[in-house]
Structures are given as structure tokens and as C-alpha cells.
Write a protein that holds these residues in place. Structure first.
Motif, PDB file in Angstrom:
ATOM      1  N   LEU A 137      41.060  39.210  37.137  1.00 21.40           N
ATOM      2  CA  LEU A 137      40.466  37.941  37.537  1.00 21.40           C
ATOM      3  C   LEU A 137      39.842  37.208  36.362  1.00 21.40           C
ATOM      4  O   LEU A 137      39.861  35.977  36.312  1.00 21.40           O
ATOM      5  CB  LEU A 137      39.409  38.189  38.621  1.00 21.40           C
ATOM      6  CG  LEU A 137      39.952  38.567  39.991  1.00 21.40           C
ATOM      7  CD1 LEU A 137      38.820  38.994  40.913  1.00 21.40           C
ATOM      8  CD2 LEU A 137      40.716  37.403  40.601  1.00 21.40           C
ATOM      9  N   VAL A 138      39.271  37.972  35.417  1.00 23.53           N
ATOM     10  CA  VAL A 138      38.683  37.338  34.235  1.00 23.53           C
ATOM     11  C   VAL A 138      39.746  36.544  33.482  1.00 23.53           C
ATOM     12  O   VAL A 138      39.515  35.396  33.066  1.00 23.53           O
ATOM     13  CB  VAL A 138      38.056  38.406  33.315  1.00 23.53           C
ATOM     14  CG1 VAL A 138      37.703  37.792  31.964  1.00 23.53           C
ATOM     15  CG2 VAL A 138      36.805  38.984  33.970  1.00 23.53           C
ATOM     16  N   GLU A 139      40.919  37.160  33.321  1.00 24.09           N
ATOM     17  CA  GLU A 139      42.007  36.471  32.632  1.00 24.09           C
ATOM     18  C   GLU A 139      42.485  35.266  33.428  1.00 24.09           C
ATOM     19  O   GLU A 139      42.778  34.204  32.873  1.00 24.09           O
ATOM     20  CB  GLU A 139      43.175  37.441  32.404  1.00 24.09           C
ATOM     21  CG  GLU A 139      42.871  38.553  31.414  1.00 24.09           C
ATOM     22  CD  GLU A 139      42.513  38.001  30.051  1.00 24.09           C
ATOM     23  OE1 GLU A 139      43.168  37.025  29.611  1.00 24.09           O
ATOM     24  OE2 GLU A 139      41.579  38.528  29.412  1.00 24.09           O
ATOM     25  N   GLU A 140      42.546  35.434  34.758  1.00 18.39           N
ATOM     26  CA  GLU A 140      43.026  34.336  35.595  1.00 18.39           C
ATOM     27  C   GLU A 140      42.043  33.173  35.593  1.00 18.39           C
ATOM     28  O   GLU A 140      42.428  32.011  35.595  1.00 18.39           O
ATOM     29  CB  GLU A 140      43.247  34.833  37.030  1.00 18.39           C
ATOM     30  CG  GLU A 140      43.905  33.801  37.925  1.00 18.39           C
ATOM     31  CD  GLU A 140      44.202  34.352  39.304  1.00 18.39           C
ATOM     32  OE1 GLU A 140      44.612  33.557  40.159  1.00 18.39           O
ATOM     33  OE2 GLU A 140      44.009  35.556  39.514  1.00 18.39           O
ATOM     34  N   ARG A 141      40.733  33.492  35.573  1.00 16.44           N
ATOM     35  CA  ARG A 141      39.722  32.421  35.576  1.00 16.44           C
ATOM     36  C   ARG A 141      39.785  31.603  34.290  1.00 16.44           C
ATOM     37  O   ARG A 141      39.505  30.415  34.281  1.00 16.44           O
ATOM     38  CB  ARG A 141      38.335  33.030  35.737  1.00 16.44           C
ATOM     39  CG  ARG A 141      38.056  33.557  37.126  1.00 16.44           C
ATOM     40  CD  ARG A 141      36.580  33.877  37.299  1.00 16.44           C
ATOM     41  NE  ARG A 141      36.380  34.668  38.503  1.00 16.44           N
ATOM     42  CZ  ARG A 141      36.298  35.985  38.517  1.00 16.44           C
ATOM     43  NH1 ARG A 141      36.377  36.658  37.404  1.00 16.44           N
ATOM     44  NH2 ARG A 141      36.133  36.629  39.656  1.00 16.44           N
ATOM     45  N   TRP A 200      38.137  47.886  41.803  1.00 20.97           N
ATOM     46  CA  TRP A 200      37.321  46.699  41.532  1.00 20.97           C
ATOM     47  C   TRP A 200      37.348  46.350  40.050  1.00 20.97           C
ATOM     48  O   TRP A 200      37.449  45.189  39.673  1.00 20.97           O
ATOM     49  CB  TRP A 200      35.883  46.945  41.999  1.00 20.97           C
ATOM     50  CG  TRP A 200      35.705  46.771  43.473  1.00 20.97           C
ATOM     51  CD1 TRP A 200      36.516  46.094  44.324  1.00 20.97           C
ATOM     52  CD2 TRP A 200      34.646  47.297  44.280  1.00 20.97           C
ATOM     53  NE1 TRP A 200      36.038  46.168  45.612  1.00 20.97           N
ATOM     54  CE2 TRP A 200      34.901  46.881  45.613  1.00 20.97           C
ATOM     55  CE3 TRP A 200      33.516  48.061  44.012  1.00 20.97           C
ATOM     56  CZ2 TRP A 200      34.048  47.221  46.664  1.00 20.97           C
ATOM     57  CZ3 TRP A 200      32.673  48.382  45.060  1.00 20.97           C
ATOM     58  CH2 TRP A 200      32.941  47.976  46.380  1.00 20.97           C
ATOM     59  N   ASP A 201      37.245  47.375  39.190  1.00 22.46           N
ATOM     60  CA  ASP A 201      37.267  47.138  37.747  1.00 22.46           C
ATOM     61  C   ASP A 201      38.596  46.526  37.309  1.00 22.46           C
ATOM     62  O   ASP A 201      38.642  45.599  36.485  1.00 22.46           O
ATOM     63  CB  ASP A 201      37.016  48.444  36.984  1.00 22.46           C
ATOM     64  CG  ASP A 201      35.590  48.942  37.145  1.00 22.46           C
ATOM     65  OD1 ASP A 201      34.716  48.134  37.507  1.00 22.46           O
ATOM     66  OD2 ASP A 201      35.351  50.153  36.930  1.00 22.46           O
ATOM     67  N   GLU A 202      39.696  47.063  37.854  1.00 25.54           N
ATOM     68  CA  GLU A 202      41.014  46.547  37.503  1.00 25.54           C
ATOM     69  C   GLU A 202      41.193  45.117  37.984  1.00 25.54           C
ATOM     70  O   GLU A 202      41.703  44.247  37.266  1.00 25.54           O
ATOM     71  CB  GLU A 202      42.098  47.449  38.105  1.00 25.54           C
ATOM     72  CG  GLU A 202      42.141  48.845  37.498  1.00 25.54           C
ATOM     73  CD  GLU A 202      43.080  49.773  38.251  1.00 25.54           C
ATOM     74  OE1 GLU A 202      43.708  49.308  39.231  1.00 25.54           O
ATOM     75  OE2 GLU A 202      43.188  50.953  37.878  1.00 25.54           O
ATOM     76  N   GLU A 203      40.767  44.872  39.234  1.00 23.46           N
ATOM     77  CA  GLU A 203      40.874  43.530  39.801  1.00 23.46           C
ATOM     78  C   GLU A 203      40.014  42.548  39.001  1.00 23.46           C
ATOM     79  O   GLU A 203      40.411  41.416  38.744  1.00 23.46           O
ATOM     80  CB  GLU A 203      40.420  43.547  41.267  1.00 23.46           C
ATOM     81  CG  GLU A 203      41.411  44.199  42.212  1.00 23.46           C
ATOM     82  CD  GLU A 203      42.460  43.230  42.689  1.00 23.46           C
ATOM     83  OE1 GLU A 203      42.358  42.032  42.363  1.00 23.46           O
ATOM     84  OE2 GLU A 203      43.392  43.664  43.392  1.00 23.46           O
ATOM     85  N   GLU A 204      38.832  43.010  38.638  1.00 25.66           N
ATOM     86  CA  GLU A 204      37.918  42.132  37.905  1.00 25.66           C
ATOM     87  C   GLU A 204      38.508  41.743  36.552  1.00 25.66           C
ATOM     88  O   GLU A 204      38.416  40.587  36.123  1.00 25.66           O
ATOM     89  CB  GLU A 204      36.573  42.837  37.695  1.00 25.66           C
ATOM     90  CG  GLU A 204      35.562  41.967  36.981  1.00 25.66           C
ATOM     91  CD  GLU A 204      34.267  42.716  36.712  1.00 25.66           C
ATOM     92  OE1 GLU A 204      33.445  42.184  35.944  1.00 25.66           O
ATOM     93  OE2 GLU A 204      34.094  43.822  37.251  1.00 25.66           O
ATOM     94  N   ALA A 205      39.124  42.727  35.863  1.00 24.61           N
ATOM     95  CA  ALA A 205      39.736  42.440  34.567  1.00 24.61           C
ATOM     96  C   ALA A 205      40.854  41.411  34.715  1.00 24.61           C
ATOM     97  O   ALA A 205      40.991  40.493  33.889  1.00 24.61           O
ATOM     98  CB  ALA A 205      40.288  43.730  33.956  1.00 24.61           C
TER      99      ALA A 205
END
Length: 285
Positions: free
Chosen positions: A90-94, A83-88
Motif C-alpha cells: 500500500l505504501v508503494e501504491e499510495r 498486514w506488514d506485506e499489505e502495508e508495504a
């Protein structure tokens, strides 16, 4: 090691134990007393064997529980890292494409996880809100009149997959993404933590690795029902936490699925019966 609980006391009056009885008999101890003595000795040894067996089985069961707990904790930690990796990511993608992600306001509204699956995100990305919200399309009403309505109102809602019908792969990815959206939209941290515990508990539940899809589907149904119930209860006296799974309610979800499947089978049988009846009527014409 064989289970001593299954052992049956031998017949010490049989010929097989004749020599043993003879060794115990003397002027004081007759054959009957010798037989009773052999039985007593066997009972004492048997009781010790049962006691050792029970202790060994208890130890074995505890080791199994410890291993299961360790595996669940490792899986939970692995899920959190993912989740932490995905979130990081996703933050860049957003930052590059904010319009791609549906907003999740902290007002209690329920949002299907579908919108955070690959298919849901692709649908949102293909929908240009800056243009489509203002676009109009001609629609024919039930009375035959034609009216102009917003194009967004005519979008196909049937493509949305209910939470309970998502695959586990879709559920896992969507739950990670929606957690990131919760943080981005300033959800209360305790609510975010609650959802992390809720979805992690589902991921590590024994039914998750069951060979019967029925149990996996019950987890998805429980997730869908309880999350909707939680959203509806926000700000009311019926508010509750999702963090700890309610095994009783989970079993009810399993029963509900079983009843649904039973109803589908009965409907199929009725349909087949009607078809056979029609064929029979045609033959008799």
C-alpha cells in the motif's frame, strides 16, 4: 477407555459372583461378610479408576487448550505478517496514487471500514475531488423551487455498507488498509497498536470459526459499536482501550442480533397474516 463414573457396582450376592464368595468364606468369614468384602474391593478399585480417568481428562483438556492457544498465536502472527506485506504494498501504491485513499486524521472522527474495502476504494477513485467538489448540479427542493448545489452533496450515501454488515473478507482487507492509513497520517503508535490487538482478537476469537453465522455477525456488530464508542470517548473521562475484548458486551451484541432476527420474523409473520386476511375478505365478498 470407558468413563468409570458411569460404572455401576455389581450385585455380589448374585449367582455370577457365587464362586468368588466361596473362595473368601471360611470358619471366620461367612457369605455376608464375603459379599461386603467384594463390595469394598470393588469400591477401592473404582475410586482408583475414577482418579486415573479424571487425571487423563485433565491432561487431555490441557493439551486441547495448548493446541488452541498455539493455533491462535500462529494465526495472529500470520495476520500480522499479512498486514506488514499489505502495508508495504500500500505504501508503494499510495506514492503512485495518493488521491485514491481517504484521509484518516487523528482527531477522533469515526470512519467506516467500507471506504477501505475494494468497493469503497473504487468509489473514492472514481470521484475526482479536484473537479467534483466545485461542480454544481440543479436540484428540485420540496417546495418546487430549483437550486444549484455542489454535486458532491447529491452522491448516494446508501451505498456505504455499515461495519457490522461487512463480510469477513471485506473486514480483514479493510482493517489492514486502514492501519496503513493511520500510520501515514501519523496516528499515535499506542492507538495503532491498540487497533492491531483489537482486530487480531476478533480474528482469533472462537466465534470467528463458528459454523453459525449468528456468532460471526455478533463479532462484526461488536467491532462496529465499540469502535464508534471509542472514537466518541476520545479526550473524555469515558475513554477506554479496545485492545481487550469485553466478553460481556460481546454477548450483549449477540443477544441484540437475536432480538433483531426475532423482530424481523415477527414482522414477516404479521405481513403474511395481513395478506391471508385480505385474501379471506376478498373470498367472502
Amino acid at each position: 477407555m470407558e468413563d468409570p463414573n458411569l460404572a455401576i457396582r455389581p450385585d455380589f450376592t448374585s449367582e455370577e459372583f457365587l464362586d468368588a464368595c466361596l473362595q473368601l468364606t471360611n470358619d471366620i468369614v461367612d457369605d455376608e461378610q464375603a459379599t461386603r468384602l467384594l463390595r469394598s474391593l470393588w469400591d477401592v478399585q473404582h475410586a482408583k479408576d475414577v482418579q486415573r480417568w479424571d487425571a487423563w481428562k485433565d491432561e487431555e483438556a490441557q493439551e486441547a487448550r495448548d493446541l488452541a492457544k498455539q493455533a491462535a498465536e500462529e494465526l495472529a502472527q500470520q495476520q500480522c505478517r499479512l498486514w506488514d506485506e499489505e502495508e508495504a504494498m500500500l505504501v508503494e501504491e499510495r506514492k503512485k496514487n495518493k488521491a485514491k485513499y481517504a484521509p484518516i486524521p487523528d482527531k477522533g472522527e469515526y470512519c467506516e471500514l467500507y471506504f477501505f474495502t475494494n468497493a469503497g476504494l473504487a468509489e473514492v477513485e472514481s470521484f475526482n475531488t479536484s473537479i467534483d467538489d466545485e461542480a454544481l448540479t440543479l436540484l428540485k427542493t420540496d417546495n418546487g423551487h430549483h437550486v444549484w448545489v455542489p454535486a458532491s452533496n447529491t452522491r448516494d450515501k446508501s451505498a456505504i455498507i455499515k461495519d457490522e454488515d461487512l463480510s469477513w473478507e471485506q473486514f480483514s482487507k479493510a482493517s489492514i488498509r486502514i492501519l496503513g492509513a493511520m500510520k501515514e497520517h501519523d496516528w499515535q503508535q499506542d492507538r495503532i497498536d491498540m487497533h492491531v490487538k483489537f482486530w487480531t482478537a476478533l480474528e482469533v476469537h472462537p466465534w470467528r470459526r463458528s459454523t453459525h453465522n449468528h456468532f460471526k455477525s455478533a463479532l462484526c456488530l461488536y467491532q462496529s459499536q465499540q469502535r464508534q464508542k471509542w472514537h466518541h470517548a476520545i479526550g473524555t473521562a469515558q475513554g477506554f482501550s479496545l485492545a481487550k475484548l469485553n466478553e460481556s458486551v460481546l454477548k450483549d451484541a449477540c443477544k441484540e442480533l437475536a432480538e433483531r432476527e426475532r423482530t424481523v420474523r415477527l414482522d414477516s409473520l404479521r405481513q403474511v397474516s395481513f395478506c391471508l386476511s385480505d385474501v379471506h375478505d376478498v373470498i367472502n365478498l
